[in-house]
Design an enzyme around this catalytic site. Structure first.
Site, PDB file in Angstrom:
ATOM      1  CG  HIS A 128      41.032  36.366  39.382  1.00 30.95           C
ATOM      2  ND1 HIS A 128      42.161  36.706  40.089  1.00 30.95           N
ATOM      3  CD2 HIS A 128      40.019  36.350  40.280  1.00 30.95           C
ATOM      4  CE1 HIS A 128      41.841  36.883  41.358  1.00 30.95           C
ATOM      5  NE2 HIS A 128      40.549  36.674  41.503  1.00 30.95           N
ATOM      6  NE  ARG A 181      44.917  37.976  45.638  1.00 32.12           N
ATOM      7  CZ  ARG A 181      43.585  37.881  45.649  1.00 32.12           C
ATOM      8  NH1 ARG A 181      43.012  36.746  46.009  1.00 32.12           N
ATOM      9  NH2 ARG A 181      42.831  38.906  45.306  1.00 32.12           N
ATOM     10  CD  GLN A 216      31.230  34.879  48.474  1.00 27.38           C
ATOM     11  OE1 GLN A 216      31.031  36.086  48.417  1.00 27.38           O
ATOM     12  NE2 GLN A 216      32.109  34.265  47.704  1.00 27.38           N
ATOM     13  CG  ASP A 272      39.929  36.948  48.774  1.00 22.89           C
ATOM     14  OD1 ASP A 272      40.275  37.565  47.756  1.00 22.89           O
ATOM     15  OD2 ASP A 272      38.750  36.873  49.159  1.00 22.89           O
ATOM     16  CG  ASP A 277      31.942  38.409  56.539  1.00 23.68           C
ATOM     17  OD1 ASP A 277      31.680  37.990  55.393  1.00 23.68           O
ATOM     18  OD2 ASP A 277      32.455  39.522  56.763  1.00 23.68           O
ATOM     19  CE1 TYR A 324      36.462  45.420  53.339  1.00 29.05           C
ATOM     20  CE2 TYR A 324      37.375  43.518  52.199  1.00 29.05           C
ATOM     21  CZ  TYR A 324      37.049  44.858  52.217  1.00 29.05           C
ATOM     22  OH  TYR A 324      37.307  45.637  51.122  1.00 29.05           O
ATOM     23  CD  GLU A 369      32.605  41.319  61.646  1.00 28.03           C
ATOM     24  OE1 GLU A 369      33.176  40.806  60.665  1.00 28.03           O
ATOM     25  OE2 GLU A 369      32.523  40.749  62.764  1.00 28.03           O
ATOM     26  CG  ASN A 406      35.723  38.417  55.347  1.00 27.84           C
ATOM     27  OD1 ASN A 406      35.807  39.031  56.403  1.00 27.84           O
ATOM     28  ND2 ASN A 406      34.650  38.477  54.560  1.00 27.84           N
ATOM     29  CG  HIS A 407      33.800  35.212  52.591  1.00 28.47           C
ATOM     30  ND1 HIS A 407      34.454  36.394  52.340  1.00 28.47           N
ATOM     31  CD2 HIS A 407      33.861  34.513  51.424  1.00 28.47           C
ATOM     32  CE1 HIS A 407      34.879  36.418  51.085  1.00 28.47           C
ATOM     33  NE2 HIS A 407      34.525  35.283  50.512  1.00 28.47           N
ATOM     34  CD  GLU A 417      41.732  41.016  47.621  1.00 33.39           C
ATOM     35  OE1 GLU A 417      41.063  41.456  46.680  1.00 33.39           O
ATOM     36  OE2 GLU A 417      41.234  40.716  48.716  1.00 33.39           O
TER      37      GLU A 417
END
Length: 593
Positions: free
Chosen positions: A341, A228, A198, A230, A200, A234, A237, A132-133, A272
């Site tokens: 975590h 995975r 961070q 992450d 996007d 998102y 947009e 994503n970012h 995720e």
């Protein structure tokens, strides 16, 4: 081999990335497109596991040295959070270079060595890929902010106003006031769903999609077994939406899956997506094709409800969320966990349920983080061995592939006075010696102090001591993983809750039927009965379908009375559980075969 390419670099305004051919490749395991359904995953933070060079920070070579322990435990796949080059303002999830390993962890060649050694032991490795970012220090972002008309000018989401996408929620409410931040260099706002450092990526730009597919291929060419993904909800947009779970996101994930299936069969994508199950199932893709997006997805709402069910001594929080979970494609699998975590996230609960969880499990305000609780499993359960075993039994027997968190197998504690989520990221406790056997560095150089608590400190809680005790939590956990691995029903079996008159007892059947070479069929059926109460509880179960079968307790191989037509009565100790294999009765002597 000596690494001769140190990550990405800029030449004439173009960011040049290394090629996988510049490095060695790990041996590959035999192609198995269903391995993740049978696997037990183990999340380990590279910096927290073992320090090989006495600099106070765990590294890839240290993890390689400890693979025999992981193999002994019974783990099938390691999940590594990001180990890429990063300024570490968000634990490595702020990636500065996708093609370079964080120098304190080692090099790309060190990773290939780890991967090869793991594959030699039959262990697979997946890692986080933050799609994503990036970090605001990434060369793509630096080029984008300094040269709006250049090749990276449209790699991020820029705007002259901060009024766009007002329906998108702010995720980190503790630290962020807006999803937009003004950049003084470009004199525009950039979009970020997480921290302001961070930005996007702009997936409406085809070049961004190709760049991220190139990142996937780089690590897959080296031999990694999957990712995975992450923060996947998102990626895109759109005005008038909450900017989550958009159709364009699913279209891009289909591209990723096709690349995996066509070029790297047997590798895995794990989503995720911290969403409700009805929303998450979309990330498996089209069920008519067996699933054409991610192979796995985490079942986030289940985890807090396990904690809620035991504290309320009622099966209904678990029963209700499983009843709300839609079917998933044949090729897909849930990933389930107790801790990881991050904080024990409470996003997928009601406000009333969140208040209840805070009151029960986070009485000290320091235990809270964002919308969750930053504690390890053992302290959450007040170091109660019976509860720890019950929770682990639920993790290993409910539908999905279980994910263990490093140190939970020995009952490690947390240090709540450490900042943010560092309380649950302290060094692995190997021995009672200095630095918990994690590092030979002077204690002041460690990335975080080891736990020296009277109850959870490394002097009493460590691998060495528990290896020597046959009744230790470590040996018990290893035994349970071994039992689970012998029964396909846990991995791919159907799930049927049995109900019963006692709401404090959660009972279910896991069942799978396999065709045999002689044309017959063999059924593996497991009965799991869990007492969520601290007091002994009776339960009567309707097992008429299994009349004549003999329940065999699976850890001690004890035969219980055979099942008849009447309700089957069991009494369980407080926070106790049973796993039974339902065994067909032996044929009568002299009966025809």
């Amino acid at each position: 081999m000596e690494e001769h390419t140190q990550g990405s670099h800029v030449e004439a305004g173009i960011v040049e990335h290394p090629n996988a051919e510049d490095f060695g490749h790990a041996r590959t395991l035999p192609t198995d497109t269903n391995w993740f359904k049978h696997a037990v995953f183990y999340e380990v933070l590279v910096r927290a596991f073992y320090d090989s060079n006495a600099d106070g920070i765990g590294d890839l070579r240290g993890l390689t040295e400890k693979l025999d322990y992981i193999k002994w435990l019974g783990v099938d796949c390691l999940w590594l959070p990001p180990f890429y080059d990063s300024p570490l303002r968000d634990g490595g999830y702020d990636i500065r270079d996708f093609y370079k390993v964080l120098p304190e962890f080692g090099t790309v060649d060190d990773f290939v060595t780890l991967l090869d050694a793991a594959h030699r032991r039959g262990i697979r490795i997946i890692t986080d890929l933050v799609m994503n970012h990036t970090s605001d220090q990434h060369e793509w972002f630096q080029e984008s902010r300094h040269n709006p008309d250049g090749p990276y000018g449209d790699f991020y989401v820029w705007s002259d106003t901060s009024d766009r996408y007002p329906d998108a929620r702010i995720i980190f409410v503790d630290t962020e006031e807006s999803n937009w931040t003004f950049d003084p260099v470009r004199r525009q706002f950039y979009w970020h769903r997480f921290f302001s450092h961070q930005p996007d990526l702009n997936y409406d730009n085809p070049a961004v999609q190709e760049a991220m597919l190139d990142v996937l291929r780089f690590w897959l060419d080296l031999g990694i077994d999957g990712f995975r993904l992450d923060a996947v909800p998102y990626l895109f947009e759109r005005e008038g939406t909450n900017c989550e779970n958009l159709p364009e996101t699913h279209a891009f994930l289909k591209r990723c899956r096709k690349a995996i299936d066509d070029e790297y069969p047997g590798r895995v994508l794990l989503a995720e997506a911290n969403q409700w199950p009805a929303d998450v199932v979309a990330y498996f893709g089209d069920p008519d094709t067996g699933g054409d997006e991610c192979h796995m997805a985490f079942h986030f709402p289940l985890m807090p409800r396990i904690f809620m069910a035991v504290r309320r001594e009622s099966r209904f929080p678990i029963s209700e969320i499983l009843a709300q979970t839609p079917p998933i494609p044949d090729t897909a699998q849930w990933g389930i966990f107790l801790r990881n975590h991050d904080e024990l996230t409470l996003e997928m609960v009601t406000d009333e349920e969140r208040d209840y969880m805070y009151a029960e499990y986070a009485k000290d305000p320091r235990m809270k983080a964002n919308v969750g609780i930053r504690r390890r499993l053992a302290p959450l359960l007040e170091n109660d061995r019976n509860q720890i075993e019950l929770f682990t039994a639920l993790l290993l027997s409910l539908p999905g592939s279980p994910v263990l968190y490093y140190g939970d197998e020995i009952g490690m504690g947390d240090i709540i006075w450490l900042g943010d989520r560092d309380s649950v990221r302290t060094p692995m406790q190997w021995t009672p010696d200095r630095n918990a056997g994690f590092s030979k560095a002077t204690p002041g150089r460690l990335y975080l102090p080891p736990n020296q608590d009277a109850v959870y400190g490394y002097h009493s809680v460590n691998v060495e001591a528990q290896l020597d005790s046959s009744s230790s939590l470590l040996n018990w956990t290893r035994n349970m993983l071994a039992v689970r691995s012998r029964h396909d029903a846990f991995a791919v079996g159907t799930f049927r809750e049995l109900g019963g008159s006692n709401p404090s007892v959660l009972a279910y059947i896991r069942e799978v039927t396999r065709q045999q070479g002689d044309g017959g069929a063999k059924t593996d059926a497991v009965l799991c009965v869990n007492n969520l109460s601290r007091f002994p509880q009776p339960i009567e179960l309707n097992l008429q379908q299994w009349a004549g079968y003999i329940p065999v307790e699976m850890t001690g191989y004890v035969e219980f009375p055979s099942i008849g037509q009447l309700p089957y009565l069991l009494t369980l100790p407080g926070h106790g559980f049973y796993w039974f294999q339902l065994r067909e009765p032996d044929p009568e002597p002299g009966a025809q075969q």
